[in-house]
Design a protein around this motif. Structure first.
Motif, mmCIF file in Angstrom:
data_model
loop_
_atom_site.group_PDB
_atom_site.id
_atom_site.type_symbol
_atom_site.label_atom_id
_atom_site.label_comp_id
_atom_site.label_asym_id
_atom_site.label_seq_id
_atom_site.Cartn_x
_atom_site.Cartn_y
_atom_site.Cartn_z
ATOM 1 N N TYR A 168 0.633 -1.376 -0.320
ATOM 2 C CA TYR A 168 0.107 -0.541 0.604
ATOM 3 C C TYR A 168 1.017 0.802 -0.171
ATOM 4 N N TRP A 169 0.264 2.509 -0.507
ATOM 5 C CA TRP A 169 0.438 3.449 -0.779
ATOM 6 C C TRP A 169 0.528 4.546 0.161
ATOM 7 N N THR A 170 1.163 5.594 0.725
ATOM 8 C CA THR A 170 0.361 6.530 1.428
ATOM 9 C C THR A 170 1.441 7.719 0.924
ATOM 10 N N VAL A 171 0.724 9.122 0.405
ATOM 11 C CA VAL A 171 1.233 10.835 0.099
ATOM 12 C C VAL A 171 1.236 11.290 1.103
ATOM 13 N N GLU A 172 2.738 11.727 1.414
ATOM 14 C CA GLU A 172 2.974 13.249 2.480
ATOM 15 C C GLU A 172 3.563 14.354 1.480
ATOM 16 N N ALA A 173 2.720 15.488 2.163
ATOM 17 C CA ALA A 173 3.231 16.649 1.793
ATOM 18 C C ALA A 173 3.712 17.445 2.760
ATOM 19 N N ASP A 174 5.267 18.078 2.127
ATOM 20 C CA ASP A 174 5.833 18.803 2.984
ATOM 21 C C ASP A 174 5.852 20.129 2.963
ATOM 22 N N LEU A 175 5.817 20.892 4.041
ATOM 23 C CA LEU A 175 4.968 22.551 4.266
ATOM 24 C C LEU A 175 5.479 23.049 4.821
ATOM 25 N N LYS A 176 5.489 24.132 4.587
ATOM 26 C CA LYS A 176 6.322 25.600 4.792
ATOM 27 C C LYS A 176 5.634 26.522 5.354
ATOM 28 N N LYS A 177 5.649 27.194 6.349
ATOM 29 C CA LYS A 177 5.000 28.325 6.566
ATOM 30 C C LYS A 177 5.859 28.971 7.367
ATOM 31 N N GLU A 178 6.345 29.829 6.972
ATOM 32 C CA GLU A 178 6.872 31.162 7.792
ATOM 33 C C GLU A 178 8.394 30.218 8.244
ATOM 34 N N GLY A 179 8.741 29.915 7.708
ATOM 35 C CA GLY A 179 10.192 29.753 7.091
ATOM 36 C C GLY A 179 10.064 27.890 8.680
ATOM 37 N N ALA A 180 8.784 27.775 9.042
ATOM 38 C CA ALA A 180 8.782 26.052 9.410
ATOM 39 C C ALA A 180 8.146 25.529 9.258
ATOM 40 N N PHE A 230 6.588 21.369 8.690
ATOM 41 C CA PHE A 230 5.961 20.131 8.700
ATOM 42 C C PHE A 230 5.433 19.635 7.518
ATOM 43 N N LYS A 231 4.855 17.895 7.979
ATOM 44 C CA LYS A 231 4.299 17.467 6.937
ATOM 45 C C LYS A 231 2.386 17.285 7.205
ATOM 46 N N ALA A 232 1.903 16.797 6.154
ATOM 47 C CA ALA A 232 0.856 16.606 6.490
ATOM 48 C C ALA A 232 0.251 15.116 5.502
ATOM 49 N N LYS A 233 -0.699 14.817 5.665
ATOM 50 C CA LYS A 233 -0.596 13.415 5.120
ATOM 51 C C LYS A 233 -1.887 13.397 4.532
ATOM 52 N N LEU A 234 -2.702 12.558 3.404
ATOM 53 C CA LEU A 234 -3.531 12.295 2.102
ATOM 54 C C LEU A 234 -4.217 12.091 2.829
ATOM 55 N N ALA A 235 -5.722 13.114 3.366
ATOM 56 C CA ALA A 235 -6.952 11.803 4.195
ATOM 57 C C ALA A 235 -8.186 12.145 3.021
ATOM 58 N N GLN A 236 -8.095 12.846 1.900
ATOM 59 C CA GLN A 236 -9.466 12.679 0.948
ATOM 60 C C GLN A 236 -8.752 12.690 -0.111
ATOM 61 N N ASN A 273 -9.420 17.245 -2.337
ATOM 62 C CA ASN A 273 -8.417 16.544 -2.169
ATOM 63 C C ASN A 273 -7.793 16.908 -0.627
ATOM 64 N N ILE A 274 -7.833 16.465 0.428
ATOM 65 C CA ILE A 274 -7.778 17.070 1.908
ATOM 66 C C ILE A 274 -6.685 16.917 2.496
ATOM 67 N N PHE A 275 -5.264 17.278 2.885
ATOM 68 C CA PHE A 275 -3.976 16.939 3.218
ATOM 69 C C PHE A 275 -4.046 17.196 5.144
ATOM 70 N N ARG A 276 -3.622 16.268 6.374
ATOM 71 C CA ARG A 276 -4.054 15.873 7.493
ATOM 72 C C ARG A 276 -2.899 16.827 7.966
ATOM 73 N N ALA A 277 -2.950 17.511 8.892
ATOM 74 C CA ALA A 277 -1.665 17.689 9.715
ATOM 75 C C ALA A 277 -2.205 17.812 11.328
ATOM 76 N N ASN A 278 -1.551 17.138 11.927
ATOM 77 C CA ASN A 278 -1.089 16.454 13.344
ATOM 78 C C ASN A 278 -0.184 16.764 13.968
ATOM 79 N N GLY A 279 -0.703 17.896 15.279
ATOM 80 C CA GLY A 279 0.573 18.151 16.597
ATOM 81 C C GLY A 279 0.324 17.753 17.895
ATOM 82 N N SER A 280 0.671 18.151 18.849
ATOM 83 C CA SER A 280 0.531 18.763 20.109
ATOM 84 C C SER A 280 1.964 19.200 20.780
#
Length: 767
Positions: free
Chosen positions: A192-204, A206-212, A409-416
């Motif tokens: 099986y395959w997953t799809v992740e997006a490498d993202l950045k906001k103001e130099g920070a 983070f990652k998000a995973k394809l959910a839809q 098409n929705i990516f989901r990012a989780n953090g705590s």
């Protein structure tokens, strides 16, 4: 003068300090009496009458106790506060009661959950009589184990091979390990395959995973091939245009509560996970901490009794812990009310408390100089777990953000983020074979609905489903507890028995069943199904607990078990052939004689052989294909004696390298060359001691010049002379009672000194 009896001399030394000159404290050195080691020790025809005899090695200690009774006024039996301890006291009393020095003198039973001055003196001040309910529960357990062993083992000898044995609680544990291995072997991996997006906001970043995708929810097997994954990647890149839209942000506050204080089971699990300790090692070190360690002003018991399934803490202990937390961490780290944990066991009277320090004021850092390294590490674990159990919960802020890449098409990012660590500042519980959730590790930059973030890349990743993991010591103990198999004091012995019988092997801290273990399990599950059934075994344990509570009689319990069990033994003896157990038919013909082939159990494991044996001698390895079996694999070099190619061969003791010119040339060499310890042979002083394996797989050490020099020892050598007798080497020896020591291998020398073991795992608890 009063006489107090405990099991061990270390415990006697600690207790003597608290009782003063009016008390003498002696040790029984464990059990003093056991069943006679022959058939008929338990008589089902006469209400399971049990025939006992004194244990020879402890007879001198019983005589010393008997002699000391001459000048004493009363006898106090102070063995461990569980049913086994109760039985030891009863057996000792049975041996002493008719001796003249005890007649007419009072006999008291005293129990304490911790070896502290207050606990010991309170116990002496409030004695009770021996509890025959606890004794009978232990007698029933011993009788059941005897009846199973003395009737099943001869059957295994006859139907499988000589030297085998079966146990009442070990057999279901073996079944667990074998079934897990069969599950792994039958497992079919799926891609099986997953799809992740490498993202950045103001130099920070983070990652998000394809959910839809395309309006549909993305599940594990939504994308199952690389071509499909690349198409998804292309579509998403085109739809995103280098940016993702933040469409939803959900923030929650989550609480995480501390784990309960240790029971025997959870201590064994955590010590395996965090310290790399085996169950036997954990219990040995815990016993030392319980019985007492000299911390500068005499021996002190540092922890409460370590065989328990209770999670309760004494009120005075809770008050002391809460006061310590307020003083060291602040009043805001103390809950409004003391934490109360619920005991899962129906019979949590093996001891009345969880495993805890006898005083939280005995801080690990203050005791380090008095403890061995393994004692310090285990005490630190117990101390931190106990302290954390009475601290406030941890507070975490969790964030979940949905980011859109075009329509549907929705990516989901989780953090705590941890707002208040609470108990986590002291201790976090380990886990078995669980991957850490993304939300437990990641921190997200501040995100607001309606804004955009930069898309750096979209990465499809290939995965394959994995079979369930093999049992580790920690996960096996957990499974045994969950199924109700055994009790706190038996987990370590269950595991060591399976290994000693060579039914399982521990490789890279995981249990693998041996070929013999598989065949024994097959025999038991096919012909004694009920007796390796998890529910049946657990129900029997519950009934033994009921005997201990005085709710059930032990003789009717044994009668209910014995009749159907004996009928099953007799039926199997008469109707099951050895070939039914040791052979497994195959849909394949012998290439030599065209007879059917079968999987068979030989002296050195399972193999494929012809059913027409001995007329046909065709065999091959179980895991070898036919081409490999019929054309032996060459090593890639020639025989140094005759020049013929060397080939891999299998003999009665396993695989080895031999000459293809056999029998004209008999050159052989081991498949694995023995490891050189570098320690000179003390006998010939010409060779060095090599680590080798015996035919049964046991490690030993012998001279490299063998057969010229036949010097050999079982324990690992150390290149140091004995300070007592001058023998050129010492050895490292580990026993349950004395731990790990450097000892002299000479039989007539008794030199021994403590040795610090190399730790198997690094400490991972937080400070």
């Amino acid at each position: 003068m009063n006489l107090v009896i405990v099991e061990s001399p270390a415990k006697a030394k600690t207790i003597k300090k608290y009782l003063g000159k009016d008390f003498e404290v002696l040790a029984s050195y464990g059990h003093v009496r056991d069943l006679v080691p022959k058939e008929g020790a338990v008589d089902p025809e006469h209400d399971f009458q049990m025939k006992y005899q004194p244990i020879e090695r402890n007879d001198k200690h019983v005589k010393a106790i008997s002699s000391k009774l001459k000048n004493t006024d009363a006898l106090y039996l102070a063995t461990d506060p569980d049913r086994e301890g109760e039985a030891i006291s009863w057996h000792l009393y049975e041996l002493l009661k008719n001796r003249k020095y005890l007649k007419g003198k009072p006999v008291h039973r005293v129990v304490f959950n911790e070896i502290t001055k207050k606990a010991v003196q309170d116990a002496i001040a409030h004695p009770r009589e021996l509890s025959m309910d606890l004794v009978n529960a232990q007698q029933a357990r011993r009788a059941l184990d005897y009846l199973v062993g003395f009737n099943l083992s001869p059957l295994l000898w006859k139907k499988i091979r000589r030297g085998l044995s079966a146990g009442r609680v070990q057999s279901p544990a073996l079944r667990m390990i074998v079934e897990r291995e069969e599950e792994i072997e039958a497992f079919k991996s799926r891609e099986y395959w997953t799809v992740e997006a490498d993202l950045k906001k103001e130099g920070a970043p983070f990652k998000a995973k394809l959910a839809q995708y395309g309006g549909d929810k993305v599940e594990q097997f939504t994308i199952t091939a690389e071509k499909q994954a690349r198409e998804v990647e292309k579509t998403l890149l085109e739809a995103a245009g280098g940016k993702l839209d933040v469409v939803k942000v959900t923030k929650k506050q989550r609480r995480r509560n501390p784990a309960a204080p240790f029971t025997t089971s959870t201590l064994q699990q955590e010590a395996a996970r965090k310290l790399g300790f085996t169950t036997n090692r954990t219990m040995r070190v815990a016993q030392q901490l319980y019985e007492g360690v000299d911390i500068g002003n005499g021996a002190v018991g540092l922890i409460t009794y370590m065989r328990t399934d209770s999670v309760t803490l004494a009120n005075e202990a809770v008050d002391e812990i809460r006061g310590y937390i307020a003083d060291k961490y602040g009043k805001d780290q103390v809950p409004d009310k003391p934490r109360v944990f619920k005991t899962k066991s129906k019979n949590a009277q093996e001891a009345h408390e969880a495993i805890r320090p006898t005083s939280i004021l005995y801080q690990p850092r203050d005791l380090t100089k008095y403890l061995s390294k393994e004692q310090a590490r285990l005490y630190d674990l117990i101390w931190k777990r106990t302290l954390a159990s009475q601290m406030v919960h941890a507070t975490l802020h969790t964030v979940a953000a949905d980011l859109a890449a075009g329509e549907g098409n929705i990516f989901r990012a989780n953090g705590s983020t941890i707002v208040n660590p609470g108990f986590m500042a002291v201790y976090q519980e380990g886990q078995d074979d669980k991957k850490t959730k993304d939300s437990d590790e990641k921190m997200l930059p501040p995100l607001k609905e309606g804004e955009q973030v930069d898309l750096l890349a979209i990465r499809p990743e290939q995965h394959f489903t994995e079979p369930p993991p093999r049992y580790s010591e920690a996960s096996l103990v957990k499974a045994l507890e969950e199924h109700g198999i055994g009790r706190p004091s038996t987990y370590a012995s269950i595991i060591s028995t399976l290994q000693d019988r060579e039914y399982v092997e521990l490789e890279k801290k995981r249990f693998y069943p041996t070929d013999v273990g598989r065949v024994v399990n097959k025999f038991l599950t096919n012909y004694f199904t009920q007796y390796v059934d998890y529910d049946f075994t657990a129900k029997l344990e519950d009934e033994l607990d009921a005997v201990a509570r005085g709710e059930e009689e032990w003789v009717p319990l044994l009668k209910k078990f014995w009749k159907p069990f004996k009928e099953r033994i007799d039926h199997t003896q008469e109707n099951v052939q050895r070939s039914d157990v040791t052979q497994e038919k195959m849909d394949e013909k012998c290439p030599k004689c065209d007879s059917p082939l079968s999987i068979r159990l030989g002296r050195h494991g399972r193999f494929i052989g012809c059913t027409n044996y001995p007329d046909c001698d065709y065999t091959r390895d179980l895991n070898a294909d036919k081409a490999e079996a019929e054309a032996p694999k060459e090593v890639g070099r020639d025989c140094p004696e005759c020049g013929s190619p060397l080939i891999f061969k299998r003999g009665r003791y396993g695989k080895f390298i031999g000459c293809s010119g056999y029998p004209k040339c008999r050159y052989i060499e081991p498949l694995e060359k023995p490891k050189d310890t570098g320690v000179p042979c003390p006998k010939c002083n010409k060779g060095t001691l090599m680590q080798r394996k015996s035919r049964r797989g046991k490690i030993f050490y012998s001279c490299s010049t063998y057969p010229k020099c036949d010097y050999a020892i079982w324990n690992e050598p150390v290149n140091e002379p004995c300070p007592k007798c001058g023998w050129p080497v010492l050895t490292i020896k580990t026993t349950k009672r004395r731990g790990t020591e450097k000892v002299c291998p000479q039989q007539d020398c008794d030199f021994a000194e403590p040795f610090e073991e190399q730790e198997a795992a690094e400490e991972t608890t937080t400070d």
